[in-house]
Structure formats: structure tokens, C-alpha cells
Design an enzyme around this catalytic site. Structure first.
Site, PDB file in Angstrom:
ATOM      1  N   GLY A  41      -5.044   7.973   5.746  1.00 22.61           N
ATOM      2  CA  GLY A  41      -4.079   9.022   6.153  1.00 22.61           C
ATOM      3  C   GLY A  41      -2.404   9.180   4.928  1.00 22.61           C
ATOM      4  N   ARG A  53      -6.477   1.112  18.252  1.00 20.05           N
ATOM      5  CA  ARG A  53      -6.273   0.204  17.341  1.00 20.05           C
ATOM      6  C   ARG A  53      -6.397  -0.520  19.145  1.00 20.05           C
ATOM      7  NH1 ARG A  53      -3.317   0.349  11.742  1.00 20.05           N
ATOM      8  NH2 ARG A  53      -5.712  -0.216  10.449  1.00 20.05           N
ATOM      9  N   ARG A  70       3.129   6.086  -3.231  1.00 22.53           N
ATOM     10  CA  ARG A  70       4.358   6.628  -3.477  1.00 22.53           C
ATOM     11  C   ARG A  70       4.199   6.951  -5.533  1.00 22.53           C
ATOM     12  NH1 ARG A  70       3.835   5.403   1.737  1.00 22.53           N
ATOM     13  NH2 ARG A  70       4.900   6.707   3.047  1.00 22.53           N
ATOM     14  N   ARG A 121      -8.119  -3.396   9.185  1.00 23.40           N
ATOM     15  CA  ARG A 121      -6.854  -4.535   9.332  1.00 23.40           C
ATOM     16  C   ARG A 121      -7.391  -5.022  10.989  1.00 23.40           C
ATOM     17  NH1 ARG A 121      -2.796  -3.704   6.379  1.00 23.40           N
ATOM     18  NH2 ARG A 121      -2.081  -1.448   6.144  1.00 23.40           N
ATOM     19  N   LYS A 171       0.765  -1.135   0.190  1.00 23.90           N
ATOM     20  CA  LYS A 171      -0.222   0.688  -0.090  1.00 23.90           C
ATOM     21  C   LYS A 171       1.032   1.655  -0.033  1.00 23.90           C
ATOM     22  CE  LYS A 171      -3.146   0.783   3.723  1.00 23.90           C
ATOM     23  NZ  LYS A 171      -2.486   1.889   4.174  1.00 23.90           N
ATOM     24  N   ASP A 175       1.855  -1.540  11.786  1.00 22.04           N
ATOM     25  CA  ASP A 175       0.298  -1.533  10.552  1.00 22.04           C
ATOM     26  C   ASP A 175      -0.355  -3.440  11.313  1.00 22.04           C
ATOM     27  OD1 ASP A 175      -0.657   0.636  10.536  1.00 22.04           O
ATOM     28  OD2 ASP A 175       0.677   0.053   8.398  1.00 22.04           O
TER      29      ASP A 175
HETATM   30  C1  S3P Z   1       2.848   5.039   5.924  1.00 23.04           C
HETATM   31  C2  S3P Z   1       2.754   4.781   7.619  1.00 23.04           C
HETATM   32  C3  S3P Z   1       2.271   4.396   8.427  1.00 23.04           C
HETATM   33  C4  S3P Z   1       1.750   3.023   8.500  1.00 23.04           C
HETATM   34  C5  S3P Z   1       0.765   3.302   7.590  1.00 23.04           C
HETATM   35  C6  S3P Z   1       1.534   3.973   6.303  1.00 23.04           C
HETATM   36  C7  S3P Z   1       2.723   5.104   4.998  1.00 23.04           C
HETATM   37  O1  S3P Z   1       1.963   5.094   9.007  1.00 23.04           O
HETATM   38  O2  S3P Z   1       0.584   3.093   9.892  1.00 23.04           O
HETATM   39  O3  S3P Z   1      -0.338   2.664   7.166  1.00 23.04           O
HETATM   40  O4  S3P Z   1       2.828   4.912   4.129  1.00 23.04           O
HETATM   41  O5  S3P Z   1       3.985   5.750   4.942  1.00 23.04           O
HETATM   42  P1  S3P Z   1       2.232   6.797  10.412  1.00 23.04           P
HETATM   43  O6  S3P Z   1       3.632   7.048   9.592  1.00 23.04           O
HETATM   44  O7  S3P Z   1       1.655   7.707  10.378  1.00 23.04           O
HETATM   45  O8  S3P Z   1       2.798   5.985  11.447  1.00 23.04           O
END
Ligand code: S3P
Length: 425
Positions: free
Chosen positions: A91, A343, A24, A385, A19, A312
Site C-alpha cells: 500500500g 484485521r 521513502r 502481521r 519498512k 500496525d
Molecule cells: C505506512 C502508514 C500506515 C501503516 C503502513 C505504513 C507508511 O498506513 O499502516 O504499514 O509507510 O506510511 P496508513 O497511512 O494507511 O495508516
């Protein structure tokens, strides 16, 4: 969706694309010159949110199964979108895209679903503002929706309180456009997919210890990307293979980037029988097949620098700990409280409902394993998850486990239930 105790799981699973790397590849492909051809892209809802945002900014992106072609317009080629950009549940989309948008010559509003509107964005608003960005939480609560008005940026050296690849990447992406050098220092090293891909596309990112440093780029250049399988998705089959007696599963093509492979160390430290086969370290993102055989597990303590390397996977690890002899202590994992759901709270509540001996602590959990679990109704809180964790846990519990909101797995693994069922005898 309902699950009951499984007979041994046997067979092979090819893990869908990572993912983080999929997001990216679209973001960098969109701001690069020329074509980026992506194979084994993850067509989950989160990555589709990223695609939809860049399409709205004038980028041509074709999707054909797990192949994606992005026709980038160069570093300064994004166009002002006609409406609001919707990041859905993602996010990563919200935080990373903000770094890019902070430097454009237009203004834009970013929003997302109910979960995104509760997640902390101050963590990117603060460093981007220090770089000269004009970025505001519209409701003034530190969350999305965000109003971003592009501005000329300047480099900073930012020291982050949390180890977070999303914070680091947001700042590095802004740093592509900033005047002078941009540095981010974290307490522990977080996943480095942005740094690897930025360099692959022609940027200059250097890493020293827990500091990443980018110098502004004139242009990025599109390239071919083969996305590795997502080790965070592989984790559910690693756990299922270890937990369901008599199982043997071959997990094909999992990414084993050392900033992501904490789950492998934990499985081994708990006594799990896992073997890496066909390791391929030719590209920046190493991969391997993982053979997992059911094992008797014992509790361990998980803390400190390993936490960002398995952040994760902690819900699945907590559930696995219920089937391990002795105590498992998870510390330094306060970040779990600000994921798609809280979580820590959701795991403790649902594992307790299944009869587990589990205790919430300020920044983690204590799980006393060895007590048999029974089925229960599990509220996933629409957190992908959590749903996948309890599908696997339900295979090791007496009676029936029902998962509410089970379809939320589409966020990161649309074929999850199909793949899990393919291992049933
Ligand atoms: C991610 C970074 C992590 C991870 C998220 C994906 C990323 O989050 O938990 O599922 O792709 O950079 P954080 O950077 O907030 O820890």
C-alpha cells in the site's frame, strides 16, 4: 509452520530496518540529484516492490544485503516505464508513488496483488485530483489498477478524514512538484518519516499541530541514510518477552520516533516491564535498545490520538490482551479493516478459534483476558502481521498452533521465524 508452548525466551535480537523509512529512502533517493547510500535497508518484499518500480523508470539501484545505493536522476529525471508498474502487496508503494507520478510528463499504470486490488485508493485519488492530477481507478471501484497521466499540479489545503501517513505523504510528494503551497491536515498526527526525510534531502516541510505544509522544491539532494530498526517488527518481541513467563529479551536498535512509539506506552500502561537503553536522538529518527522482561499484564482502553502511533501493532496488542487480567477495549481503529486483511475480523476469528473471549465492535474489539488459550489452525490470509502475531501467540497456548501461509512474513520481516527461534532455550 507450527508453534507450541515455549520455555522462557532469552537473548538479543537486532531488528531489521524500518519498512516506512526504507520505502521513502528509495523514493526520495530516486528523485534526488546524486547518490543516496542507504544502510540497514529492509530487503522485504514490499520495499523490493518500490525498488523494482523505480528501476523500471530508469533509476540505477544496487542492493547488497541491507545496503542499497540509489543513483538519483533529479526531480524531473524519471522515465516512462516500458510496462505496468507492479506494487505487489505494498500500500505504501502504491499510494506514495502515485503522488510522484501524478506530476510527471508521462502516463503510467500501477497495479498490485489481489490484496492491493481490494484496498481503498479513493483516499489518494480525491486529493490528487483536487491538485489537478489525472488519476483513475481502471475498474472504477476506487481500487488499483490505477491509470495516472502526469499533469501540472497546483497546491491545495486538504483536510483528511483519516489520520494516514500514506495519504499525507502522497499529497506532500505531489506538493514537491505543485505550484504554490500544499497543506494536509489530519484528525490526529500520523507517522512523520516523509516530512523528516524530505527536509533532510533539502525540501521545505513545516509541521504545525496536525498540519504539514510543503513548498515546491527546485531539486532534492541525495544523502546517506541509516534506517532505524522497525518498531512494528520489534513489537512481536516486546509482546513475546512480556507474555512468555521467565523471558528476558534485548531488542537492539529499534526506532522510537514519537509518531510510532504507541506500543511502548501500551506495554507500560498494561504493566509491562520495559526499559529503554542507549537512546540515540542525534538524527531525525531516534533509536534505542529495549530490554523487555516477562510481566503480569492488565487490560486497558486504547483509543483516539494513540491509534495512528500503533496502528500496525494492534493485532499483536489484541493477542497480548488475552494474557492480561481484565478487559482491553480497542476503539477508533476502523482503519484496521482496510489493511492487508480486515484485521479486526481476522483477529477476532483466529483468537476465538484459540479459545479467547473477544468481541468485534464497529471500530475495534473488546478482549476479556485471563482465559487460557489452546492451539488452533490459523489462516493468516497472507497478512504478514497476522502470521507473526499468531507465531508469538502460539508460544503461550496449550497444544499446537499451525499458521497457514506463514511465508507471508517475507513482506516485512524475512528472517522473522529464524530470529524468534534464536530465543528458544
Ligand atoms: C505506512 C502508514 C500506515 C501503516 C503502513 C505504513 C507508511 O498506513 O499502516 O504499514 O509507510 O506510511 P496508513 O497511512 O494507511 O495508516
Amino acid at each position: 509452520m507450527k508453534f507450541t508452548k515455549a520455555s522462557p525466551l532469552k537473548g538479543e535480537i537486532t531488528i531489521p530496518g524500518d519498512k516506512s523509512v526504507s520505502h521513502r529512502s528509495v523514493m526520495l533517493g530516486s528523485i534526488a540529484k546524486g547518490t543516496t547510500e542507504i544502510s540497514h535497508f529492509l530487503p522485504g518484499a514490499d520495499c523490493l516492490s518500490t525498488i523494482s518500480c523505480f528501476r523500471k523508470m530508469g533509476i540505477s539501484i544496487e542492493i547488497n544485503g541491507d545496503s542499497v545505493i540509489v543513483k538519483g536522476n533529479g526531480l524531473h529525471g524519471l522515465k516512462k516505464p516500458a510496462g505496468i508498474l507492479d506494487c505487489g502487496n505494498s500500500g505504501t508503494t502504491t499510494r506514495l508513488i502515485s503522488g510522484i507520478l501524478a506530476a510527471q510528463d508521462f502516463d503510467v499504470t500501477l497495479t498490485g496483488d489481489d490484496s492491493i486490488k481490494k484496498r481503498p485508493m479513493k483516499r489518494i485519488i480525491e486529493p490528487l485530483s483536487l491538485m489537478g492530477a489525472d488519476i483513475k481507478s481502471i475498474s472504477d471501484n476506487g481500487c488499483a489498477p490505477l491509470a495516472i497521466s502526469g499533469k501540472p499540479l497546483h497546491g491545495i489545503h486538504y483536510t483528511s478524514k483519516v489520520a494516514s501517513a500514506q495519504i499525507k505523504s502522497s499529497i506532500l510528494l505531489a506538493g514537491l512538484y505543485a505550484e504554490g503551497e500544499t497543506k494536509v491536515t489530519e484528525p490526529y498526527r500520523s507517522r512523520n518519516h516523509s516530512e523528516i526525510m524530505l527536509n533532510y534531502f533539502g525540501a521545505d516541510v513545516k509541521t504545525e499541530g496536525t498540519t504539514a505544509c510543503i513548498t515546491p522544491a527546485k531539486e532534492l539532494y541525495g544523502n546517506k541514510i541509516a534506517v532505524p530498526g522497525d518498531i512494528s517488527s520489534a513489537a512481536f518481541f516486546l509482546a513475546a518477552g512480556l507474555m512468555v513467563p521467565g523471558s528476558e529479551i534485548l531488542i537492539k536498535n529499534a526506532g522510537i520516533n514519537p509518531t510510532r512509539d504507541g506500543i511502548l506506552s501500551v506495554c507500560r500502561d498494561m504493566g509491562g516491564n520495559i526499559t529503554l537503553l542507549n537512546e540515540n536522538t542525534d538524527s531525525g529518527e531516534p533509536t534505542a535498545d529495549i530490554l523487555v522482561k516477562s510481566s503480569s499484564l492488565h487490560g486497558i482502553t486504547i483509543e483516539g490520538a494513540i491509534i495512528p502511533r500503533l496502528i500496525d501493532e494492534l493485532p499483536m496488542i489484541a493477542a497480548m490482551a488475552c494474557f492480561a487480567e481484565g478487559e482491553t477495549i480497542i476503539k477508533d481503529a476502523g482503519e484496521l479493516k482496510v489493511k492487508e486483511s480486515n484485521r479486526i475480523e481476522v483477529m477476532v476469528r483466529n483468537l476465538s478459534a484459540m479459545g479467547a473471549d473477544v468481541e468485534e465492535t464497529e471500530y475495534g474489539m473488546i478482549i476479556r483476558g485471563g482465559k487460557p488459550l489452546h492451539g488452533a489452525v490459523i489462516d493468516s490470509r497472507l497478512d504478514h502481521r497476522i502470521a507473526m502475531t499468531f507465531a508469538v501467540t502460539g508460544l503461550c497456548a496449550e497444544g499446537e498452533t499451525e499458521i497457514l501461509g506463514a511465508e507471508c512474513v517475507n513482506i516485512s520481516y524475512p528472517g522473522f521465524y529464524h530470529d524468534l527461534q534464536s530465543l528458544f532455550q
